[in-house]
Design a protein around this motif. Structure first.
Motif, PDB file in Angstrom:
ATOM      1  N   ALA A 181      -1.352   3.757   1.674  1.00 12.26           N
ATOM      2  CA  ALA A 181      -0.901   4.463   0.479  1.00 12.26           C
ATOM      3  C   ALA A 181      -0.518   5.904   0.804  1.00 12.26           C
ATOM      4  O   ALA A 181       0.459   6.429   0.266  1.00 12.26           O
ATOM      5  CB  ALA A 181      -1.993   4.436  -0.591  1.00 12.26           C
ATOM      6  N   MET A 182      -1.288   6.544   1.695  1.00 16.54           N
ATOM      7  CA  MET A 182      -1.023   7.928   2.078  1.00 16.54           C
ATOM      8  C   MET A 182       0.353   8.071   2.715  1.00 16.54           C
ATOM      9  O   MET A 182       1.002   9.107   2.592  1.00 16.54           O
ATOM     10  CB  MET A 182      -2.082   8.430   3.055  1.00 16.54           C
ATOM     11  N   GLY A 183       0.797   7.017   3.382  1.00 11.06           N
ATOM     12  CA  GLY A 183       2.135   7.052   3.971  1.00 11.06           C
ATOM     13  C   GLY A 183       3.211   6.614   2.998  1.00 11.06           C
ATOM     14  O   GLY A 183       4.272   7.228   2.902  1.00 11.06           O
ATOM     15  N   ALA A 184       2.931   5.565   2.230  1.00 10.82           N
ATOM     16  CA  ALA A 184       3.959   4.951   1.390  1.00 10.82           C
ATOM     17  C   ALA A 184       4.349   5.801   0.180  1.00 10.82           C
ATOM     18  O   ALA A 184       5.540   5.963  -0.105  1.00 10.82           O
ATOM     19  CB  ALA A 184       3.485   3.576   0.921  1.00 10.82           C
ATOM     20  N   LEU A 185       3.381   6.316  -0.546  1.00 14.37           N
ATOM     21  CA  LEU A 185       3.708   7.011  -1.796  1.00 14.37           C
ATOM     22  C   LEU A 185       4.452   8.334  -1.576  1.00 14.37           C
ATOM     23  O   LEU A 185       5.517   8.543  -2.162  1.00 14.37           O
ATOM     24  CB  LEU A 185       2.449   7.196  -2.640  1.00 14.37           C
ATOM     25  N   PRO A 186       3.945   9.232  -0.721  1.00 13.64           N
ATOM     26  CA  PRO A 186       4.722  10.459  -0.476  1.00 13.64           C
ATOM     27  C   PRO A 186       6.099  10.154   0.131  1.00 13.64           C
ATOM     28  O   PRO A 186       7.080  10.828  -0.188  1.00 13.64           O
ATOM     29  CB  PRO A 186       3.847  11.254   0.498  1.00 13.64           C
ATOM     30  N   ALA A 187       6.180   9.123   0.967  1.00 15.00           N
ATOM     31  CA  ALA A 187       7.474   8.748   1.557  1.00 15.00           C
ATOM     32  C   ALA A 187       8.445   8.278   0.476  1.00 15.00           C
ATOM     33  O   ALA A 187       9.634   8.586   0.527  1.00 15.00           O
ATOM     34  CB  ALA A 187       7.286   7.668   2.619  1.00 15.00           C
ATOM     35  N   ALA A 188       7.938   7.545  -0.512  1.00 10.61           N
ATOM     36  CA  ALA A 188       8.798   7.089  -1.603  1.00 10.61           C
ATOM     37  C   ALA A 188       9.368   8.281  -2.375  1.00 10.61           C
ATOM     38  O   ALA A 188      10.556   8.302  -2.718  1.00 10.61           O
ATOM     39  CB  ALA A 188       8.005   6.176  -2.541  1.00 10.61           C
ATOM     40  N   TRP A 189       8.536   9.299  -2.616  1.00 11.96           N
ATOM     41  CA  TRP A 189       9.026  10.495  -3.321  1.00 11.96           C
ATOM     42  C   TRP A 189      10.061  11.237  -2.485  1.00 11.96           C
ATOM     43  O   TRP A 189      11.052  11.733  -3.008  1.00 11.96           O
ATOM     44  CB  TRP A 189       7.874  11.412  -3.692  1.00 11.96           C
ATOM     45  N   LYS A 190       9.864  11.308  -1.163  1.00 16.93           N
ATOM     46  CA  LYS A 190      10.843  11.980  -0.306  1.00 16.93           C
ATOM     47  C   LYS A 190      12.156  11.221  -0.317  1.00 16.93           C
ATOM     48  O   LYS A 190      13.229  11.817  -0.373  1.00 16.93           O
ATOM     49  CB  LYS A 190      10.305  12.103   1.121  1.00 16.93           C
ATOM     50  N   LEU A 191      12.081   9.900  -0.266  1.00 14.78           N
ATOM     51  CA  LEU A 191      13.282   9.070  -0.302  1.00 14.78           C
ATOM     52  C   LEU A 191      14.031   9.268  -1.610  1.00 14.78           C
ATOM     53  O   LEU A 191      15.260   9.428  -1.623  1.00 14.78           O
ATOM     54  CB  LEU A 191      12.909   7.603  -0.108  1.00 14.78           C
ATOM     55  N   VAL A 192      13.327   9.283  -2.710  1.00 14.55           N
ATOM     56  CA  VAL A 192      13.950   9.492  -4.016  1.00 14.55           C
ATOM     57  C   VAL A 192      14.595  10.866  -4.071  1.00 14.55           C
ATOM     58  O   VAL A 192      15.712  11.022  -4.581  1.00 14.55           O
ATOM     59  CB  VAL A 192      12.888   9.346  -5.146  1.00 14.55           C
ATOM     60  N   GLY A 193      13.927  11.859  -3.533  1.00  7.41           N
ATOM     61  CA  GLY A 193      14.493  13.206  -3.532  1.00  7.41           C
ATOM     62  C   GLY A 193      15.791  13.291  -2.741  1.00  7.41           C
ATOM     63  O   GLY A 193      16.724  13.985  -3.135  1.00  7.41           O
ATOM     64  N   ARG A 194      15.886  12.539  -1.649  1.00  6.18           N
ATOM     65  CA  ARG A 194      17.101  12.546  -0.836  1.00  6.18           C
ATOM     66  C   ARG A 194      18.229  11.772  -1.515  1.00  6.18           C
ATOM     67  O   ARG A 194      19.379  12.131  -1.419  1.00  6.18           O
ATOM     68  CB  ARG A 194      16.820  11.912   0.525  1.00  6.18           C
ATOM     69  N   LYS A 195      17.888  10.652  -2.158  1.00  8.39           N
ATOM     70  CA  LYS A 195      18.921   9.794  -2.752  1.00  8.39           C
ATOM     71  C   LYS A 195      19.413  10.288  -4.087  1.00  8.39           C
ATOM     72  O   LYS A 195      20.462   9.878  -4.545  1.00  8.39           O
ATOM     73  CB  LYS A 195      18.391   8.357  -2.920  1.00  8.39           C
ATOM     74  N   GLY A 196      18.585  11.099  -4.772  1.00  4.93           N
ATOM     75  CA  GLY A 196      18.940  11.531  -6.122  1.00  4.93           C
ATOM     76  C   GLY A 196      20.217  12.305  -6.158  1.00  4.93           C
ATOM     77  O   GLY A 196      20.985  12.292  -7.037  1.00  4.93           O
TER      78      GLY A 196
END
Length: 196
Positions: A181-196
């Motif tokens: 979870a420590m890897g997946a959740l912050p990574a998901a937010w970073k991915l969303v920030g890049r794709k937005g």
């Protein structure tokens, strides 16, 4: 569906589910999907010698569902999971159902934990590795705080025996789940920030 703009996605007060445009259909789909994910993850189950509680993926799924959906939808998803399982849907760990099993307290704990980690996620607890770790540790502690005493009552074990059978064997697995979870959740937010 489009992903929200970076400014919105990184704003505190929202969870990953909020990136999907709000509607009643979305909420229903997320609640049913969260319950189903928890039920599927529960089937990843390994018996623990000397314990009536197996190691399963349901605790990880419950915490992930709560964090991704937020407190309200996370609670509803885990409530659906608990009610349907109590009513006979065989999607608790090891394809069981009902409330008479010794491990049912963990299901109740997951309901509370999903709500708490969902509330924490709304405050940004899923945005960094350390905050995600804290949320997962707290969520796991809540699950045990309900599950272990229930196990003791349901089986006639002493509290010490219930801790030995229903907590200690699971600590390493929970640490691994928290690391995921420590890897997946912050990574998901970073991915969303890049794709937005």
């Amino acid at each position: 569906m489009s992903i929200a703009a970076p400014a919105r996605s990184l704003r505190p007060g929202i969870v990953l589910a909020d990136l999907i445009p709000a509607s009643r259909a979305r909420d229903i789909a997320l609640v049913v999907g969260g319950a189903a994910l928890t039920g599927l993850a529960a089937q990843i189950s390994v018996p623990v010698p000397g314990s009536p509680v197996p190691v399963s993926g349901q605790t990880f799924a419950a915490l992930l569902v709560g964090t991704a959906l937020g407190a309200r939808l996370g609670f509803l998803a885990l409530a659906l999971y608990a009610v349907a399982g109590t009513a006979g849907v065989p999607w608790f760990a090891q394809a069981t159902s009902g409330y008479g099993m010794p491990s049912f307290g963990y299901v109740l704990g997951m309901l509370l934990a999903a709500t708490v980690v969902g509330a924490l996620a709304r405050r940004g607890a899923d945005r960094s590795v350390l905050r995600t770790a804290g949320a997962m540790v707290l969520g796991s502690a809540i699950i045990y705080a309900v599950g272990v005493p229930y196990l003791a009552l349901a089986t006639g074990m002493t509290l010490g025996q219930a801790v030995a059978a229903g907590l200690v064997p699971f600590l390493i697995g929970d640490a691994l789940k928290a690391a995921l979870a420590m890897g997946a959740l912050p990574a998901a937010w970073k991915l969303v920030g890049r794709k937005g």
